[in-house]
Design a protein around this motif. Sequence first.
Motif, PDB file in Angstrom:
ATOM      1  N   LEU A 171     -44.525  34.018  10.378  1.00  0.00           N
ATOM      2  CA  LEU A 171     -43.524  33.504  11.318  1.00  0.00           C
ATOM      3  C   LEU A 171     -43.486  34.303  12.600  1.00  0.00           C
ATOM      4  CD1 LEU A 171     -41.204  31.551  11.955  1.00  0.00           C
ATOM      5  CD2 LEU A 171     -39.652  33.094  10.731  1.00  0.00           C
ATOM      6  N   LEU A 172     -43.592  35.601  12.498  1.00  0.00           N
ATOM      7  CA  LEU A 172     -43.498  36.452  13.686  1.00  0.00           C
ATOM      8  C   LEU A 172     -44.697  36.259  14.612  1.00  0.00           C
ATOM      9  CD1 LEU A 172     -42.191  39.764  12.068  1.00  0.00           C
ATOM     10  CD2 LEU A 172     -40.889  38.086  13.400  1.00  0.00           C
ATOM     11  N   ARG A 173     -45.830  35.663  14.079  1.00  0.00           N
ATOM     12  CA  ARG A 173     -47.002  35.452  14.920  1.00  0.00           C
ATOM     13  C   ARG A 173     -46.978  34.089  15.599  1.00  0.00           C
ATOM     14  NH1 ARG A 173     -52.400  37.083  11.897  1.00  0.00           N
ATOM     15  NH2 ARG A 173     -53.137  36.608  14.036  1.00  0.00           N
ATOM     16  N   ILE A 174     -46.254  33.127  14.990  1.00  0.00           N
ATOM     17  CA  ILE A 174     -46.264  31.770  15.577  1.00  0.00           C
ATOM     18  C   ILE A 174     -44.942  31.419  16.276  1.00  0.00           C
ATOM     19  CG2 ILE A 174     -47.914  30.957  13.871  1.00  0.00           C
ATOM     20  CD1 ILE A 174     -45.642  29.678  12.354  1.00  0.00           C
ATOM     21  N   VAL A 175     -43.907  32.284  16.191  1.00  0.00           N
ATOM     22  CA  VAL A 175     -42.639  31.999  16.885  1.00  0.00           C
ATOM     23  C   VAL A 175     -42.824  32.217  18.387  1.00  0.00           C
ATOM     24  CG1 VAL A 175     -41.702  34.333  16.759  1.00  0.00           C
ATOM     25  CG2 VAL A 175     -40.140  32.370  16.698  1.00  0.00           C
ATOM     26  N   THR A 176     -41.965  31.627  19.147  1.00  0.00           N
ATOM     27  CA  THR A 176     -42.027  31.772  20.612  1.00  0.00           C
ATOM     28  C   THR A 176     -41.899  33.236  20.958  1.00  0.00           C
ATOM     29  OG1 THR A 176     -40.996  29.602  20.876  1.00  0.00           O
ATOM     30  CG2 THR A 176     -40.948  31.071  22.775  1.00  0.00           C
ATOM     31  N   PRO A 177     -42.739  33.783  21.869  1.00  0.00           N
ATOM     32  CA  PRO A 177     -42.730  35.212  22.149  1.00  0.00           C
ATOM     33  C   PRO A 177     -41.356  35.735  22.576  1.00  0.00           C
ATOM     34  CG  PRO A 177     -44.697  34.223  23.051  1.00  0.00           C
ATOM     35  CD  PRO A 177     -43.858  33.087  22.562  1.00  0.00           C
ATOM     36  N   GLU A 178     -40.523  34.917  23.278  1.00  0.00           N
ATOM     37  CA  GLU A 178     -39.220  35.381  23.736  1.00  0.00           C
ATOM     38  C   GLU A 178     -38.282  35.609  22.565  1.00  0.00           C
ATOM     39  OE1 GLU A 178     -40.881  32.958  24.925  1.00  0.00           O
ATOM     40  OE2 GLU A 178     -41.295  33.426  27.051  1.00  0.00           O
ATOM     41  N   LEU A 179     -38.506  34.958  21.445  1.00  0.00           N
ATOM     42  CA  LEU A 179     -37.621  35.096  20.283  1.00  0.00           C
ATOM     43  C   LEU A 179     -38.160  36.099  19.274  1.00  0.00           C
ATOM     44  CD1 LEU A 179     -36.877  31.289  19.658  1.00  0.00           C
ATOM     45  CD2 LEU A 179     -35.467  32.924  20.940  1.00  0.00           C
ATOM     46  N   ARG A 180     -39.343  36.570  19.484  1.00  0.00           N
ATOM     47  CA  ARG A 180     -40.003  37.351  18.458  1.00  0.00           C
ATOM     48  C   ARG A 180     -39.286  38.685  18.194  1.00  0.00           C
ATOM     49  NH1 ARG A 180     -46.023  37.497  19.766  1.00  0.00           N
ATOM     50  NH2 ARG A 180     -45.658  35.280  19.362  1.00  0.00           N
ATOM     51  N   LEU A 181     -38.818  39.355  19.266  1.00  0.00           N
ATOM     52  CA  LEU A 181     -38.185  40.649  19.086  1.00  0.00           C
ATOM     53  C   LEU A 181     -36.865  40.515  18.353  1.00  0.00           C
ATOM     54  CD1 LEU A 181     -38.146  43.668  19.601  1.00  0.00           C
ATOM     55  CD2 LEU A 181     -37.121  43.234  21.838  1.00  0.00           C
ATOM     56  N   GLU A 182     -36.025  39.568  18.818  1.00  0.00           N
ATOM     57  CA  GLU A 182     -34.717  39.398  18.177  1.00  0.00           C
ATOM     58  C   GLU A 182     -34.894  38.928  16.744  1.00  0.00           C
ATOM     59  OE1 GLU A 182     -32.010  40.369  19.407  1.00  0.00           O
ATOM     60  OE2 GLU A 182     -32.721  40.826  21.433  1.00  0.00           O
ATOM     61  N   LEU A 183     -35.875  38.059  16.505  1.00  0.00           N
ATOM     62  CA  LEU A 183     -36.101  37.587  15.142  1.00  0.00           C
ATOM     63  C   LEU A 183     -36.541  38.745  14.233  1.00  0.00           C
ATOM     64  CD1 LEU A 183     -36.329  35.300  13.101  1.00  0.00           C
ATOM     65  CD2 LEU A 183     -38.661  34.887  13.926  1.00  0.00           C
TER      66      LEU A 183
END
Length: 547
Positions: A21-33
């Motif tokens: 998930l952390l590789r395919i999520v939108t980069p702007e959401l990756r840190l918070e996720l």
Amino acid sequence: HVSQRAGKYLQLGGGEPTRQLLRIVTPELRLELRSAIYAARQQDAPESRIVEFETDGGRRKIEVRVAPMDMPEHGRGMLLVLFQEHEPGVEALPPRTASAGPYIEPVVREIEDELLRTRDQLRTTVEQYETSLEELKASNEELQAINEELRSASEEIETSKEELQSVNEELTTLNHELKIKVDEVSHTNSDLQNLMSSTDIGVLFLDRQLNVKRFTPRAQDLFNVIPTDIGRPLAHVTHRLDCDDLHETAKLVLDSLRVVGRELTSRDGQRYLVRYLPYRSIEDRIEGVVLTFVDVTDLRDAVEGRRRSEAALVLTEERLGLALRDTPILIAVLDDPLAVVWGFLRNRELTGSADALLVLFPGDQGDQFIRVARDVLASRVGQRVELDLAVEISLITYDFRIEPRPGGLAVVGFDITPSKLAETTLLDADRRKDEFLATLSHELRNPLTPLKVALDVLNVATDPQQIAWCRDVMERQVAQLTQLVDELLDLSRITQGKIQLDRVNVDFALVMEARSRPRARCSSSTATSSTCSYRGKRCGSSATRAG
């Protein structure tokens, strides 16, 4: 599981597909996720984050919620991730209380601005981290490729190692074989050196340029060479042979490949058999010339001595043949079965058959010879026996001396026929002598009786006639004794049987009358009488002996 509306929050990149998930999520959401997932797992409680970011379509505001879920059929650690989008002007923060005064507003704004800056820095850091992660991933993939290549190379190296091990084993075996060959060559070289040192033959090895390659110690007896002369031309080497064409002959042999042999003499008188041979290698290549020098002085002397001995032997055989031609000797050599190996009898050899000697014995004397010969073979002690041989038309007596020898008998016979004849003659002479002595004893006894009678009469006679008669009788009997003694001294007539009686007609009456006269004269004095009667016939006798 992914819902239908979650696709706008996901972004599939190029390369190998992934479900992370952390590789395919939108980069702007990756840190918070990432932070929300970490907090939800640590606290095991729902966690939410609000993310605002700029896009090409304008500003967006998204709330990210992460809640743990208990689903034993799917295993532990299951999480539920929700994305909810809000309007950019709507604050999702909890409402402020009335107790917060207006003076708090600037501080909150400053804190929010600081938070935004921190989030931007964190986002930049995360992007750099993700970039580095991608680079590390690419490096990892490269390393994996390199590892695969290294594994392939390791397998190839392992294969090469096995091949090298096989080659090493082959090299070890080959090295052992080469070591054995080197040892054999070393032993062969040692044997060759010892052979060259111990041989009594001078050998000189030359190369194709007729330079000295090697030489034996005996070669130094003929050539003035030392170990430092290896490689020196043969023409420059001085020698002690009465020959000046050694170099030319060696060159001729090298050109014609023929073996040349001749006999040479050294300056000290020694004779040498010299041979020139082409030097052939193992590959059958001509690589020079070999000169051998064999000292044949003793051989020549021996040959000359043998020639002289053979001449002397021939002369001795001729002389022996002449000596044995008329020598009454038999010589024979018999083997164990008593067959004639060699024999000589009266100028001829006993050859042609095994029983060439036995056929010469007459009657049963051959069996007697065989018995004696077998006794000698059994006892190994020599014996002597006298036997007759029928030689030509004569019967000859031999004294055989039979002696044992290795593998048979040696028989030597001496002709004793003359001795036997002489013995027979002596025996006959001895017999005649005995007869003569017997006759002589009788003849000597006859005169003694009248002498004794005459002496007896003479002792008692007084009449001169009787005394004269006694003297007459005694003189007559002494004369008869003298004649008998003379005949006894004639030994040649005794041994040769030449004694003969001179026979004449004698009147036996007169003899008896003469014999009776002494008795009559004695009777007259002794009162004895004798009577004799005869028929009046005459007989033949010796007058002296009869008287």
